[in-house]
Design a protein around this motif. Structure first.
Motif, short mmCIF file in Angstrom:
data_model
loop_
_atom_site.label_atom_id
_atom_site.label_comp_id
_atom_site.label_asym_id
_atom_site.label_seq_id
_atom_site.Cartn_x
_atom_site.Cartn_y
_atom_site.Cartn_z
N ILE A 13 0.65 -1.33 0.25
CA ILE A 13 0.01 -0.04 -0.10
C ILE A 13 0.99 1.35 0.01
O ILE A 13 1.35 1.73 0.98
CB ILE A 13 -0.98 0.09 1.20
N ASP A 14 1.14 1.77 -1.03
CA ASP A 14 2.16 2.99 -1.31
C ASP A 14 1.19 4.44 -1.00
O ASP A 14 -0.03 4.35 -1.02
CB ASP A 14 2.63 2.93 -2.86
N GLY A 15 1.95 5.16 -0.66
CA GLY A 15 1.53 6.61 -0.20
C GLY A 15 0.99 6.43 1.14
O GLY A 15 0.28 7.76 1.47
N CYS A 16 1.17 5.56 1.76
CA CYS A 16 0.71 5.77 3.26
C CYS A 16 1.82 5.11 4.23
O CYS A 16 2.56 4.18 4.01
CB CYS A 16 -0.46 4.74 3.54
N ASN A 17 2.21 6.18 5.16
CA ASN A 17 3.29 5.95 6.03
C ASN A 17 3.13 5.30 7.43
O ASN A 17 3.84 5.36 8.29
CB ASN A 17 3.95 7.51 6.51
N TYR A 18 1.64 4.66 7.48
CA TYR A 18 1.34 4.27 8.80
C TYR A 18 2.30 3.00 9.07
O TYR A 18 2.57 2.13 8.18
CB TYR A 18 0.03 3.52 8.72
N ILE A 19 2.36 2.66 10.36
CA ILE A 19 3.20 1.91 10.71
C ILE A 19 2.47 1.09 11.83
O ILE A 19 2.15 1.66 13.15
CB ILE A 19 4.58 2.16 11.22
N ALA A 20 2.14 -0.08 11.81
CA ALA A 20 1.41 -0.92 13.02
C ALA A 20 2.44 -1.47 13.65
O ALA A 20 3.46 -2.10 13.25
CB ALA A 20 0.48 -2.06 12.23
N ILE A 21 2.18 -1.03 15.11
CA ILE A 21 3.28 -1.61 16.10
C ILE A 21 2.72 -2.48 17.28
O ILE A 21 1.37 -2.10 17.70
CB ILE A 21 3.95 -0.51 16.77
N GLY A 22 3.41 -3.43 17.83
CA GLY A 22 2.77 -4.14 18.76
C GLY A 22 3.87 -4.86 19.37
O GLY A 22 5.01 -5.04 19.14
N VAL A 28 0.30 -6.90 16.02
CA VAL A 28 0.62 -6.15 14.96
C VAL A 28 -0.41 -6.37 13.89
O VAL A 28 -0.62 -5.43 13.01
CB VAL A 28 2.16 -6.53 14.56
N GLU A 29 -0.57 -7.80 13.39
CA GLU A 29 -1.62 -7.96 12.41
C GLU A 29 -2.96 -7.52 12.72
O GLU A 29 -3.33 -6.91 11.66
CB GLU A 29 -1.50 -9.34 12.46
N GLN A 30 -3.49 -7.29 13.95
CA GLN A 30 -4.68 -6.86 14.25
C GLN A 30 -4.67 -5.32 14.10
O GLN A 30 -5.72 -4.65 13.56
CB GLN A 30 -5.26 -7.26 15.49
N ASN A 31 -3.78 -4.54 14.44
CA ASN A 31 -3.60 -3.28 14.35
C ASN A 31 -3.48 -2.79 12.74
O ASN A 31 -4.17 -1.95 12.52
CB ASN A 31 -2.13 -2.69 15.05
N MET A 32 -2.73 -3.56 11.96
CA MET A 32 -2.74 -3.23 10.72
C MET A 32 -3.73 -3.35 9.93
O MET A 32 -4.42 -2.61 8.97
CB MET A 32 -1.55 -4.17 9.89
N LEU A 33 -4.79 -4.80 10.42
CA LEU A 33 -6.05 -4.79 9.57
C LEU A 33 -7.05 -4.05 9.99
O LEU A 33 -7.72 -3.23 9.16
CB LEU A 33 -6.42 -6.37 9.99
N LYS A 34 -7.04 -3.36 11.26
CA LYS A 34 -7.95 -2.19 11.53
C LYS A 34 -7.62 -1.17 11.11
O LYS A 34 -8.55 -0.45 10.59
CB LYS A 34 -7.87 -2.11 13.08
N HIS A 35 -6.25 -0.68 10.73
CA HIS A 35 -5.93 0.36 9.94
C HIS A 35 -6.43 0.50 8.61
O HIS A 35 -6.98 1.24 7.87
CB HIS A 35 -4.37 0.56 9.87
N ILE A 36 -6.21 -0.94 7.73
CA ILE A 36 -6.75 -0.90 6.96
C ILE A 36 -8.13 -0.83 6.27
O ILE A 36 -8.76 -0.14 5.39
CB ILE A 36 -6.05 -2.26 6.00
N GLU A 37 -9.17 -1.42 7.39
CA GLU A 37 -10.47 -1.36 7.19
C GLU A 37 -10.86 0.21 7.27
O GLU A 37 -12.05 0.27 6.91
CB GLU A 37 -10.93 -2.38 8.37
N LEU A 44 -10.45 -1.43 -0.18
CA LEU A 44 -11.00 -2.62 0.14
C LEU A 44 -12.42 -2.83 -0.81
O LEU A 44 -12.82 -3.82 -1.29
CB LEU A 44 -11.47 -2.84 1.64
N ASP A 45 -13.09 -1.60 -0.87
CA ASP A 45 -14.34 -1.73 -1.58
C ASP A 45 -14.26 -2.14 -3.04
O ASP A 45 -15.02 -2.62 -3.66
CB ASP A 45 -14.93 -0.35 -1.52
#
Length: 75
Positions: A13-22, A28-37, A44-45
């Motif tokens: 996912i280019d153009g996004c600087n988000y980093i999921a941390i845990g 970490v996986e849950q943090n990233m999936l929540k961010h994506i959603e 996703l749509d």
């Protein structure tokens, strides 16, 4: 305890600087999936069920193949 992380860029996912941390891979996986959603809903749509599954699988695969520091080089 070792901090784990994954970036949007790491999973394509280019153009996004988000980093999921845990503290562990599941967190970490849950943090990233929540961010994506929430932040990439338009992405996703535009995806079918298979593409969404593949995206979620990339998160898991990235975390499983890397040290979790967010610096795995793409092939």
């Amino acid at each position: 305890m070792r901090i784990r992380m994954v970036k949007c860029k790491d999973i394509g996912i280019d153009g996004c600087n988000y980093i999921a941390i845990g503290n562990n891979l599941e967190e970490v996986e849950q943090n990233m999936l929540k961010h994506i959603e929430t932040e990439h809903k338009e992405l996703l749509d535009g995806m079918d069920e298979y593409e969404i599954h593949a995206l979620k699988h990339r998160v898991s695969t990235f975390l499983g193949r890397s040290c979790g520091c967010g610096h795995l080089e793409k092939p």
